[in-house]
Design an enzyme around this catalytic site. Structure first.
Site, PDB file in Angstrom:
ATOM      1  N   HIS A  64       0.777  -1.235   0.000  1.00 26.35           N
ATOM      2  CA  HIS A  64       0.000   0.000   0.000  1.00 26.35           C
ATOM      3  C   HIS A  64       0.811   1.288   0.000  1.00 26.35           C
ATOM      4  O   HIS A  64       0.316   2.321  -0.431  1.00 26.35           O
ATOM      5  CB  HIS A  64      -1.035  -0.002   1.142  1.00 26.35           C
ATOM      6  CG  HIS A  64      -0.498   0.333   2.486  1.00 26.35           C
ATOM      7  ND1 HIS A  64       0.060  -0.610   3.324  1.00 26.35           N
ATOM      8  CD2 HIS A  64      -0.436   1.515   3.159  1.00 26.35           C
ATOM      9  CE1 HIS A  64       0.435  -0.033   4.451  1.00 26.35           C
ATOM     10  NE2 HIS A  64       0.158   1.254   4.374  1.00 26.35           N
ATOM     11  N   GLU A  68       3.314   5.466  -3.153  1.00 30.12           N
ATOM     12  CA  GLU A  68       3.360   6.759  -2.474  1.00 30.12           C
ATOM     13  C   GLU A  68       4.757   7.099  -1.967  1.00 30.12           C
ATOM     14  O   GLU A  68       5.160   8.264  -2.002  1.00 30.12           O
ATOM     15  CB  GLU A  68       2.367   6.734  -1.310  1.00 30.12           C
ATOM     16  CG  GLU A  68       2.130   8.057  -0.640  1.00 30.12           C
ATOM     17  CD  GLU A  68       1.014   7.965   0.381  1.00 30.12           C
ATOM     18  OE1 GLU A  68       1.207   8.495   1.484  1.00 30.12           O
ATOM     19  OE2 GLU A  68      -0.040   7.362   0.083  1.00 30.12           O
ATOM     20  N   ASP A  69       5.505   6.115  -1.502  1.00 31.59           N
ATOM     21  CA  ASP A  69       6.744   6.400  -0.786  1.00 31.59           C
ATOM     22  C   ASP A  69       8.025   5.869  -1.429  1.00 31.59           C
ATOM     23  O   ASP A  69       9.094   5.977  -0.841  1.00 31.59           O
ATOM     24  CB  ASP A  69       6.653   5.827   0.638  1.00 31.59           C
ATOM     25  CG  ASP A  69       5.604   6.546   1.464  1.00 31.59           C
ATOM     26  OD1 ASP A  69       5.269   7.692   1.147  1.00 31.59           O
ATOM     27  OD2 ASP A  69       5.123   5.948   2.442  1.00 31.59           O
TER      28      ASP A  69
END
Length: 184
Positions: A64, A68-69
């Site tokens: 997840h 994003e990271d």
């Protein structure tokens, strides 16, 4: 590499291996700088312990934060893990081009409209983070910032309710301890 995996353990181990490689140099913000991979693995474990058996949801939990990271793209997630996992990961990914306050606002606004799979991941993600905050304050965080995180997380999780009674009960317990009341 084929996204057609029939073995549940193999599918989860592939996702864990992928996430571990992507997050290899990252650390949590806690005082001991826990390896970041502990977080997505812990989120998936919370889901499994609460009865979630859907492989795509568990894979998305492990993956997840990769888009994003890290330098991971949604296309890479789809190529490695299929369209469904890509969709769930996409639903759980903030747009880092937006200011932080807007990303946080959108998590609250969009939570009720997410798929049940993404709601599961969001609930477990917030539960894991809240438990972390109960055990150790991240470097540089004031007590006010910790409290604000709990208030914000409650607003996000309120929008995800109705998919996992076990995790929701655990969240209610934490909210009662920290905020003095349960979710509405």
């Amino acid at each position: 590499m084929s996204s057609e995996i029939t073995s549940v353990p193999l599918a989860l181990l592939r996702a864990a291996d992928f996430a571990a490689r992507k997050h290899r140099d990252q650390r949590r913000k806690d005082p001991v700088q826990t390896p970041y991979i502990n977080h997505p693995l812990g989120v998936a474990l919370l889901l499994a312990e609460s009865g979630v058996e859907d492989v795509a949801t568990l894979q998305a939990a492990v993956l997840h934060d990769t888009v994003e990271d890290t330098d991971t793209s949604l296309e890479e997630i789809e190529r490695e893990f299929g369209t469904l996992v890509r969709r769930i990961v996409d639903e759980c990914t903030d747009d880092k081009a937006l200011p932080k306050a807007e990303r946080k606002r959108l998590q609250i606004v969009n939570a009720p409209h997410k798929s049940n799979q993404a709601k599961h991941v969001k609930l477990a993600d917030k539960l894991y983070n809240l438990r972390d905050l109960q055990h150790a304050t991240p470097n540089g965080w004031t007590p006010e910032r910790v409290h604000e995180y709990f208030v914000w997380a409650r607003k996000v999780t309120d929008g995800c309710r109705g998919v996992n009674a076990s995790i929701e009960q655990q969240l209610d317990t934490i909210y009662a301890q920290v905020l003095g009341h349960v979710a509405s």
